[in-house]
Design a protein around this motif. Structure first.
Motif, PDB file in Angstrom:
ATOM      1  N   TYR A   1       2.158  10.620  -8.592  1.00  0.00           N
ATOM      2  CA  TYR A   1       1.890   9.273  -8.105  1.00  0.00           C
ATOM      3  C   TYR A   1       3.178   8.610  -7.627  1.00  0.00           C
ATOM      4  O   TYR A   1       4.220   8.701  -8.279  1.00  0.00           O
ATOM      5  CB  TYR A   1       1.288   8.408  -9.210  1.00  0.00           C
ATOM      6  CG  TYR A   1      -0.050   8.869  -9.717  1.00  0.00           C
ATOM      7  CD1 TYR A   1      -0.139   9.744 -10.794  1.00  0.00           C
ATOM      8  CD2 TYR A   1      -1.228   8.422  -9.130  1.00  0.00           C
ATOM      9  CE1 TYR A   1      -1.367  10.173 -11.270  1.00  0.00           C
ATOM     10  CE2 TYR A   1      -2.461   8.838  -9.594  1.00  0.00           C
ATOM     11  CZ  TYR A   1      -2.525   9.718 -10.666  1.00  0.00           C
ATOM     12  OH  TYR A   1      -3.746  10.133 -11.135  1.00  0.00           O
TER      13      TYR A   1
ATOM     14  N   GLN B   1       0.848  -1.189   0.000  1.00  0.00           N
ATOM     15  CA  GLN B   1       0.000   0.000   0.000  1.00  0.00           C
ATOM     16  C   GLN B   1       0.887   1.244   0.000  1.00  0.00           C
ATOM     17  O   GLN B   1       1.880   1.310   0.743  1.00  0.00           O
ATOM     18  CB  GLN B   1      -0.912   0.025   1.224  1.00  0.00           C
ATOM     19  CG  GLN B   1      -2.022  -1.009   1.198  1.00  0.00           C
ATOM     20  CD  GLN B   1      -1.533  -2.375   1.645  1.00  0.00           C
ATOM     21  OE1 GLN B   1      -0.798  -2.491   2.620  1.00  0.00           O
ATOM     22  NE2 GLN B   1      -1.938  -3.421   0.944  1.00  0.00           N
TER      23      GLN B   1
ATOM     24  N   THR C   1      -1.381  12.702  -5.596  1.00  0.00           N
ATOM     25  CA  THR C   1      -1.547  13.963  -4.880  1.00  0.00           C
ATOM     26  C   THR C   1      -1.362  15.111  -5.879  1.00  0.00           C
ATOM     27  O   THR C   1      -0.456  15.079  -6.712  1.00  0.00           O
ATOM     28  CB  THR C   1      -0.558  14.077  -3.703  1.00  0.00           C
ATOM     29  OG1 THR C   1      -0.825  15.273  -2.956  1.00  0.00           O
ATOM     30  CG2 THR C   1       0.900  14.094  -4.160  1.00  0.00           C
TER      31      THR C   1
ATOM     32  N   VAL D   1       0.695   5.551   0.075  1.00  0.00           N
ATOM     33  CA  VAL D   1      -0.130   6.732   0.326  1.00  0.00           C
ATOM     34  C   VAL D   1       0.734   7.977   0.164  1.00  0.00           C
ATOM     35  O   VAL D   1       1.720   8.155   0.883  1.00  0.00           O
ATOM     36  CB  VAL D   1      -0.746   6.705   1.735  1.00  0.00           C
ATOM     37  CG1 VAL D   1      -1.561   7.973   1.970  1.00  0.00           C
ATOM     38  CG2 VAL D   1      -1.610   5.463   1.913  1.00  0.00           C
TER      39      VAL D   1
ATOM     40  N   TRP E   1       0.703   1.294  -7.076  1.00  0.00           N
ATOM     41  CA  TRP E   1       0.529   2.733  -7.212  1.00  0.00           C
ATOM     42  C   TRP E   1      -0.214   3.315  -6.016  1.00  0.00           C
ATOM     43  O   TRP E   1      -1.081   2.670  -5.437  1.00  0.00           O
ATOM     44  CB  TRP E   1      -0.277   3.038  -8.482  1.00  0.00           C
ATOM     45  CG  TRP E   1       0.418   2.657  -9.739  1.00  0.00           C
ATOM     46  CD1 TRP E   1       0.333   1.455 -10.384  1.00  0.00           C
ATOM     47  CD2 TRP E   1       1.313   3.470 -10.508  1.00  0.00           C
ATOM     48  NE1 TRP E   1       1.130   1.475 -11.504  1.00  0.00           N
ATOM     49  CE2 TRP E   1       1.727   2.694 -11.616  1.00  0.00           C
ATOM     50  CE3 TRP E   1       1.791   4.770 -10.368  1.00  0.00           C
ATOM     51  CZ2 TRP E   1       2.616   3.182 -12.571  1.00  0.00           C
ATOM     52  CZ3 TRP E   1       2.668   5.263 -11.331  1.00  0.00           C
ATOM     53  CH2 TRP E   1       3.068   4.468 -12.417  1.00  0.00           C
ATOM     54  N   GLY E   2       0.117   4.556  -5.707  1.00  0.00           N
ATOM     55  CA  GLY E   2      -0.668   5.294  -4.743  1.00  0.00           C
ATOM     56  C   GLY E   2      -1.839   5.963  -5.443  1.00  0.00           C
ATOM     57  O   GLY E   2      -2.027   5.835  -6.657  1.00  0.00           O
ATOM     58  N   GLN E   3      -2.609   6.717  -4.668  1.00  0.00           N
ATOM     59  CA  GLN E   3      -3.813   7.340  -5.210  1.00  0.00           C
ATOM     60  C   GLN E   3      -3.519   8.681  -5.869  1.00  0.00           C
ATOM     61  O   GLN E   3      -4.360   9.214  -6.593  1.00  0.00           O
ATOM     62  CB  GLN E   3      -4.857   7.533  -4.099  1.00  0.00           C
ATOM     63  CG  GLN E   3      -4.665   8.773  -3.226  1.00  0.00           C
ATOM     64  CD  GLN E   3      -3.470   8.697  -2.285  1.00  0.00           C
ATOM     65  OE1 GLN E   3      -2.840   7.639  -2.148  1.00  0.00           O
ATOM     66  NE2 GLN E   3      -3.148   9.802  -1.641  1.00  0.00           N
TER      67      GLN E   3
END
Length: 115
Positions: free
Chosen positions: A94, A3, A109, A5, A105-107
């Motif tokens: 990302y 995960q 910013t 973030v 991958w992150g979500q």
């Protein structure tokens, strides 16, 4: 599973700085490399910077000498220090990690640089 973030995005004036962070969790053992990508509106996602497990860093020509990628293994966090920001750096950024030939991958910013 890994995960990721991201945090640290925001609005900044041209010439300013931001520091993005990517915190990892889950099965972080055997991560071979991590990096940052970005995607501007109407454009394809592009690679920005990367760091290998052994600490070797690399940068896209467009950000070389302005951005610095680093990591804090104690905090399981990777950073992207962005200096001398330009309006062309506006994009969603990302975080990416590769583990056992699989990419995570992150979500994302948002970074917005005003002129």
């Amino acid at each position: 599973q890994v995960q990721l973030v991201e945090s640290g995005g925001g609005l900044v004036q041209a010439g300013g700085s931001l520091r993005l962070a990517c915190t990892t969790s889950g099965s972080i053992v055997s991560i071979n490399g991590m990096g940052w990508f970005r995607q501007a509106p109407g454009k394809q996602r592009e690679w920005v910077a990367g760091v290998t497990k052994s600490g070797i860093t690399s940068y896209a020509d467009s950000v070389k000498d302005r951005f610095t990628i680093s990591g804090d293994t104690a905090k399981n966090t990777m950073y992207l220090q962005m200096d001398s920001l330009e309006p062309e750096d506006t994009a969603v950024y990302y975080c990416n990690a590769e583990r056992n030939s699989r990419f995570y991958w992150g979500q994302g910013t948002q970074v917005t640089v005003s002129s």
